[in-house]
Design an enzyme around this catalytic site. Sequence first.
Site, PDB file in Angstrom:
ATOM      1  N   GLU A  42     -37.893  28.185 -25.767  1.00 49.38           N
ATOM      2  CA  GLU A  42     -36.639  27.546 -26.165  1.00 49.38           C
ATOM      3  C   GLU A  42     -36.517  26.179 -25.505  1.00 49.38           C
ATOM      4  OE1 GLU A  42     -31.830  28.631 -25.881  1.00 49.38           O
ATOM      5  OE2 GLU A  42     -33.321  29.834 -24.825  1.00 49.38           O
ATOM      6  N   LYS A 115     -29.695  27.964 -33.261  1.00 54.25           N
ATOM      7  CA  LYS A 115     -29.260  29.131 -32.502  1.00 54.25           C
ATOM      8  C   LYS A 115     -27.802  29.458 -32.817  1.00 54.25           C
ATOM      9  CE  LYS A 115     -29.325  30.694 -27.622  1.00 54.25           C
ATOM     10  NZ  LYS A 115     -29.650  30.246 -26.243  1.00 54.25           N
ATOM     11  N   CYS A 152     -33.591  33.276 -28.255  1.00 53.10           N
ATOM     12  CA  CYS A 152     -33.053  33.899 -27.050  1.00 53.10           C
ATOM     13  C   CYS A 152     -31.816  34.772 -27.278  1.00 53.10           C
ATOM     14  CB  CYS A 152     -32.794  32.828 -25.994  1.00 53.10           C
ATOM     15  SG  CYS A 152     -32.846  33.467 -24.289  1.00 53.10           S
TER      16      CYS A 152
END
Length: 569
Positions: A42, A115, A152
């Site tokens: 990430e 995200k 994540c």
Amino acid sequence: MLRITTAQINPTIGDIAGNIALMLRAARQARDAAADLVVFPEMSLTAYYPGDLLDDANFQARLEAGLEQLMRATRETPKLFWVVGAPVRRTGVGKPFHNALLVLKNGELVLQYAKQLLPTYNVFDERRHFEPGPDVARVLRVGDVQIGLMICEDGWNDEGQDYGVNPFQRLADAAPDLVVSINASPSNIGKHEQRHAVFSKACAHHQLPLLYVNQVGGHDQLVYDGASFAVNAQGAVVYEAQRFAEDVTTLGFDASQQKFVSATGADLPAVSTQGLPTMEFYRQQIVLGLKDYARRCGFTQAVVGCSGGIDSALTLALAVEALGADKVVGITMPSKFSSEGSVSDSVLLCRNLGITLIEHPIKAIVAAFEATFGVAFGEELQGLPLENLQARVRGTTLMEYSNRFGHLLLTTGNKSEVSVGYCTLYGDTNGGLGLIGDLYKTEIFELCRHLNTSAGRELIPAAIIEKPPSAELAPGQKDTDSLPPYEVLDEILKHLIEGDRLALPERARADAAMGSLRATPEGTALIARVQKMIARNEYKRRQAPPVLRVRGRAFGSGRQVPIAAVQYA
């Protein structure tokens, strides 16, 4: 068979050109291994987390130029898909950036995903700069394999307890053959096992295999342990990368069997279900944290005030492991209250560690301060002010040495003492980094014994480990003159500071200790006293150096408490 290279790299925040060089080196390894795609962590372009650098116009310009440079770099491996993380500028209402996953190939942007779940708790503050991405799944087709992509936190909400959307479920609805998650997941005790548990359960629930690629390295307080892993569709962890080290490894994925294999197609070796023992985890986390902090801040050497006590001894031993014995200096600064063992134990310690020890007595300096204070203010300097003066003279001496010779000064306070303010502001709190500031005093003893056992010899002399803790700022002084026994204090502190973030067995012990104390008036009064000590010493902690985080909740960015506040009524 699909070949995937997991590129567990150690990027530096803001070093965009350097991070691209790391990625290009890994991509070349992937190309040489005939991989179809290479997966980076990430925000690998900037490293995680750039914070308010994202507000800086110069940084924003470098970021844009870096994205173009990264695109050009992919042309060196024209057949290889690069899965990278980067902050990407967005338009419209809301925050200015997305935390994005980009798929690049031969100079072109193939796919972009933003995200959705932005952690804003503990050490995380992503909502400060990022806008959540839309509730959509993104899938990349490579040959005959459909790869679902996420970032994540998107994978941590499969039970729907923390956010209103579940990106893992949305991705499962798209029916990929494999899920790839890019991550910057900081490490603390128990986090490795927690990751395995969360993703194993989600993979078994959706009958989906997953590849999890994590960042490694130290950034200020936080340390990332890497430990990238693969989970099969039944929820078993079948591959794990190295911990606390860079690791570029190519795996195979057989979509017809939903099976991870080696790059040659062979079965992968079994993965241990156990993480590192607690003390060994602390050791490796702290050593990597210091290595990277020193390197990234431009230090090659460190200095530590060597009191002959256990905290400075442990700090020195860890510094030697991180930097090398020839790069660490100890300074002993005896006063008129110092015991004979203060110097002799320091000499033995430094001999065992193979480091230079310099003696710098402070008796005359303290006496001069005492005399001039009385002349100027008409009062004798005694009691706590005199104790603090000794600590401040030592702190000033260490800072002078750091300024003159360029060493990083390591502060030696532990979590127990820092919690209750048993330290001197501008004295023993001086320094650039605290190695043991997230370890309770009882853990300090345990880690010292672990280092000795691991070395097979006495790195830290038994005399240091066994002597009663003392600041040695007054005649016959012991820590227990001012504090309850550390075995009692530490359980109170764990309950008050970390609470639900403790592992279940540790929480049970802390709760039991608190229950016993609350059963008596004296115990109840002690808890109240410790609560007040924690509260009124927040101002000290705010001015102290950063400490390397090893536990679920450390002082610093993960615990934001006002200084001027009524915490306990």
